[in-house]
Design a protein around this motif. Structure first.
Motif, short mmCIF file in Angstrom:
data_model
loop_
_atom_site.label_atom_id
_atom_site.label_comp_id
_atom_site.label_asym_id
_atom_site.label_seq_id
_atom_site.Cartn_x
_atom_site.Cartn_y
_atom_site.Cartn_z
N ARG A 1 0.84 -1.19 0.00
CA ARG A 1 0.00 0.00 0.00
C ARG A 1 0.87 1.24 0.00
NH1 ARG A 1 -5.28 -0.31 -1.48
NH2 ARG A 1 -5.41 -2.55 -1.72
N ARG A 2 0.42 2.25 -0.70
CA ARG A 2 1.05 3.56 -0.65
C ARG A 2 -0.08 4.58 -0.63
NH1 ARG A 2 6.44 5.46 -3.60
NH2 ARG A 2 7.10 3.82 -2.21
N PRO A 3 -0.46 5.05 0.55
CA PRO A 3 -1.66 5.88 0.65
C PRO A 3 -1.50 7.22 -0.07
CG PRO A 3 -0.48 5.85 2.73
CD PRO A 3 0.19 4.85 1.85
N LYS A 4 -2.59 7.71 -0.63
CA LYS A 4 -2.63 9.04 -1.23
C LYS A 4 -4.05 9.56 -1.18
CE LYS A 4 -2.73 7.06 -5.92
NZ LYS A 4 -2.28 5.71 -5.59
N THR A 5 -4.19 10.85 -1.23
CA THR A 5 -5.49 11.49 -1.19
C THR A 5 -6.01 11.66 -2.60
OG1 THR A 5 -4.84 12.72 0.78
CG2 THR A 5 -6.76 13.53 -0.44
N PRO A 6 -7.20 11.17 -2.92
CA PRO A 6 -7.74 11.34 -4.28
C PRO A 6 -7.75 12.81 -4.68
CG PRO A 6 -9.11 9.84 -3.03
CD PRO A 6 -8.13 10.44 -2.05
N SER A 7 -7.51 13.05 -5.96
CA SER A 7 -7.44 14.40 -6.48
C SER A 7 -8.17 14.44 -7.82
CB SER A 7 -5.98 14.83 -6.65
OG SER A 7 -5.89 16.13 -7.18
N PRO A 8 -9.50 14.54 -7.81
CA PRO A 8 -10.26 14.44 -9.06
C PRO A 8 -9.80 15.46 -10.10
CG PRO A 8 -11.72 14.39 -7.17
CD PRO A 8 -10.36 14.76 -6.65
N PRO A 9 -9.46 15.01 -11.32
CA PRO A 9 -9.01 15.95 -12.35
C PRO A 9 -10.14 16.75 -12.97
CG PRO A 9 -9.07 13.72 -13.23
CD PRO A 9 -9.39 13.61 -11.76
N ASN A 10 -11.38 16.27 -12.80
CA ASN A 10 -12.52 16.92 -13.44
C ASN A 10 -13.71 16.90 -12.50
OD1 ASN A 10 -14.05 18.14 -15.45
ND2 ASN A 10 -14.63 16.20 -16.41
N CYS B 1 -15.00 11.33 -15.81
CA CYS B 1 -16.14 11.79 -15.03
C CYS B 1 -15.70 12.28 -13.66
CB CYS B 1 -17.18 10.67 -14.90
SG CYS B 1 -16.83 9.47 -13.59
N ALA B 2 -16.64 12.82 -12.92
CA ALA B 2 -16.32 13.41 -11.62
C ALA B 2 -15.86 12.40 -10.59
CB ALA B 2 -17.55 14.15 -11.09
N ALA B 3 -16.14 11.12 -10.81
CA ALA B 3 -15.74 10.09 -9.85
C ALA B 3 -14.28 9.67 -10.01
CB ALA B 3 -16.63 8.85 -10.00
N HIS B 4 -13.64 10.06 -11.11
CA HIS B 4 -12.26 9.63 -11.32
C HIS B 4 -11.34 10.34 -10.34
CE1 HIS B 4 -9.60 7.19 -13.74
NE2 HIS B 4 -8.70 8.14 -13.61
N ALA B 5 -10.36 9.61 -9.81
CA ALA B 5 -9.57 10.11 -8.68
C ALA B 5 -8.13 10.42 -9.01
CB ALA B 5 -9.62 9.09 -7.54
N GLN B 6 -7.73 10.35 -10.28
CA GLN B 6 -6.33 10.57 -10.61
C GLN B 6 -6.18 11.36 -11.90
OE1 GLN B 6 -3.50 11.43 -10.04
NE2 GLN B 6 -2.52 9.59 -9.22
N GLY C 1 -22.90 6.18 -14.20
CA GLY C 1 -21.90 5.84 -13.19
C GLY C 1 -20.69 5.13 -13.79
N CYS C 2 -19.66 4.97 -12.95
CA CYS C 2 -18.42 4.31 -13.35
C CYS C 2 -18.71 2.84 -13.67
CB CYS C 2 -17.40 4.43 -12.23
SG CYS C 2 -15.78 3.70 -12.57
N GLU D 1 -12.55 0.39 -8.01
CA GLU D 1 -11.67 1.21 -7.16
C GLU D 1 -10.33 1.41 -7.86
OE1 GLU D 1 -8.89 0.39 -3.43
OE2 GLU D 1 -11.00 0.06 -2.95
N ARG D 2 -9.79 0.34 -8.45
CA ARG D 2 -8.54 0.46 -9.21
C ARG D 2 -8.73 1.35 -10.43
NH1 ARG D 2 -6.19 -5.26 -10.83
NH2 ARG D 2 -4.71 -3.87 -11.89
N LEU D 3 -9.83 1.16 -11.12
CA LEU D 3 -10.05 1.89 -12.36
C LEU D 3 -10.11 3.39 -12.11
CD1 LEU D 3 -10.47 1.10 -15.34
CD2 LEU D 3 -12.92 1.28 -14.95
N ARG D 4 -10.71 3.79 -10.99
CA ARG D 4 -10.81 5.22 -10.69
C ARG D 4 -9.45 5.83 -10.34
NH1 ARG D 4 -15.98 3.70 -8.53
NH2 ARG D 4 -15.07 3.29 -6.49
#
Length: 457
Positions: free
Chosen positions: A62-71, A87-92, A79-80, A418-421
């Motif tokens: 694991r390498r924790p990080k805070t999601p940072s939605p690009p859009n 979309c707004a749910a994407h986290a990277q 939905g995803c 979760e991985r895909l986002r």
């Protein structure tokens, strides 16, 4: 009735039915040293696929990080993973953007991810690509760019496309290729380098027997000729083996040894375990449907490295989801490899008390990839001034650096939302949208695409 399972590890998620691509609740369930992705479709039954086998344990990777939605304002509807755009749910954010410049190809690989060459539509014009590259640079920012396909070198105007990418202010432009034209056409690699190409992502599966199984014919001599042509032209090369069970999983050490012998022109090796994509969607229970999982690939590589590598030399990603990749950066010393830490230019900083944002991970990964996968610095000119020579020596250490990495793709059988986002490799679409690489290439077991032409409405 599915077998009794331990609690999900580390959390529940969502997946798809590999037959109808319906979104389903799923869990990562641990059985012994294996983690399975499990879900049940009301129409097609229960599916249980191994996604992590053996050490290192998933709970420790694991390498924790805070999601940072690009859009954050992006539209959502179904939905995803149906609303990709992003979309707004994407986290990277985008680390590498792919632009597919053609659907044509001069090979017919049995395992093609994108089913290239089968009824390919007309190539986008050079002017359309110019406009798209400018819009992509505004949308995705200072990401790395990979020109892909199909096989991009079937386009005679590829040098002009490379130049257009540089004019659009992409600092690092890489070519994803089978290398055949690079091998056979004298001066072609140099033309691409003059246009601004920095790196070649070269399909390279090992022996002639492996090439015949995965690509349809023996290709090793042509691959080596492509590497030689790129080295003469000053292009960095990354060897990219698709790892298939029963085909070349025993060749990882030999591929690594060959890559090291071809350094510094070859800058690294990037292993890609087989996924059920494109031309090979697979059937339930099919033998060899998937390549080894990420930890299995790591252990195979270490075991075949003749003592050069240890598992602790590698780390989870700081950019994409932890289950998607491993990497390590090394210094070539004689016949050995010395693992390098962050002070020496590794791609992902060590975890700190403050959890970094996803954008920080993407920024670090972009910079490392561009620095490591480009060509090594040139030799110093005769009569170089002492201070310039000192600067050259400081930079030249990079020519002895070597990267080893692996990317585990998701398909309809293994997709975990979760991985895909957390995906940071995004494919540019003609309408200006960006779709995560795995989402774009998902096809059902019946061959129906999720996002490509002929996919879900």
């Amino acid at each position: 009735m599915p077998p009794q399972s331990a609690p999900p590890c580390p959390a529940d998620t969502w997946s798809l039915c590999p037959v109808c691509l319906k979104r389903l609740p799923a869990r990562r369930a641990t059985h012994g040293d294996c983690v399975f992705l499990e879900r049940t479709c009301p129409d097609h039954g229960h599916f249980r696929v191994p996604v992590w086998v053996g050490e290192p344990a998933l709970s420790s990777w694991r390498r924790p990080k805070t999601p940072s939605p690009p859009n954050p304002g992006g539209e959502t509807g179904r939905g995803c993973p149906y609303d990709c755009g992003l979309c707004a749910a994407h986290a990277q954010h985008t680390c590498t953007a792919l632009v597919e410049v053609t659907g044509r190809c001069d090979l017919c690989c049995p395992v093609c991810f994108a089913d290239s060459g089968h009824g390919a539509s007309a190539d986008p014009s050079l002017e359309a690509l110019r406009r798209r590259l400018v819009a992509l640079r505004l949308q995705a920012g200072a990401c790395n760019l990979q020109l892909s396909g199909g096989e991009p070198t079937v386009r005679d105007d590829l040098p002009e496309i490379v130049a257009a990418a540089r004019e659009a202010r992409f600092a690092f432009v890489q070519l994803n290729t089978n290398g055949l034209r690079l091998a056979r056409e004298h001066g072609y690699a140099a033309r691409l380098a003059r246009a601004g190409l920095a790196s070649v992502f070269l399909q390279f599966d090992g022996s002639d027997a492996a090439c015949a199984a995965l690509r349809g014919r023996a290709l090793l001599s042509e691959k080596l000729a492509a590497v030689e042509a790129c080295a003469r032209a000053g292009l960095g090369v990354v060897l990219v083996p698709t790892v298939a069970r029963g085909v070349n999983e025993g060749e990882l050490g030999a591929i690594l040894a060959l890559a090291l012998s071809l350094a510094p022109g070859v800058r690294g090796v990037h292993f890609q375990p087989m996924a059920a994509f494109g031309r090979r969607p697979g059937k339930p229970g099919e033998r060899g449907l998937h390549g080894p999982t990420l930890p299995e690939t790591l252990r195979l590589l270490v075991a075949q490295s003749e003592g050069l590598l240890r598992a602790e030399h590698f780390h989870p990603p700081g950019c994409e989801h932890a289950m998607c990749s491993f990497s390590g950066t090394f210094l070539r010393e004689g016949h050995g490899l010395k693992p390098l830490g962050d002070a020496a230019g590794g791609c992902c900083p060590e975890p700190s008390p403050q959890v970094p944002s996803a954008l920080e991970g993407a920024t670090a990964s972009r910079a490392f990839t561009a620095r490591q996968w480009a060509a090594p610095p040139p030799e110093p000119a005769p009569g170089l001034a002492a201070d310039d020579f000192d600067r050259f020596l400081a930079q030249a250490g990079s020519s002895n650096r070597f990267s080893i990495s692996c990317m585990a793709f998701q398909d309809a059988w293994t997709v975990d939302l979760e991985r895909l986002r957390g995906c940071c490799i995004h494919v540019s679409q003609p309408d200006g949208g960006l779709i995560p690489f795995c989402a774009l290439n998902i096809v059902s077991s019946t061959g129906r695409p999720l996002h490509r032409e002929g996919g879900l409405p």
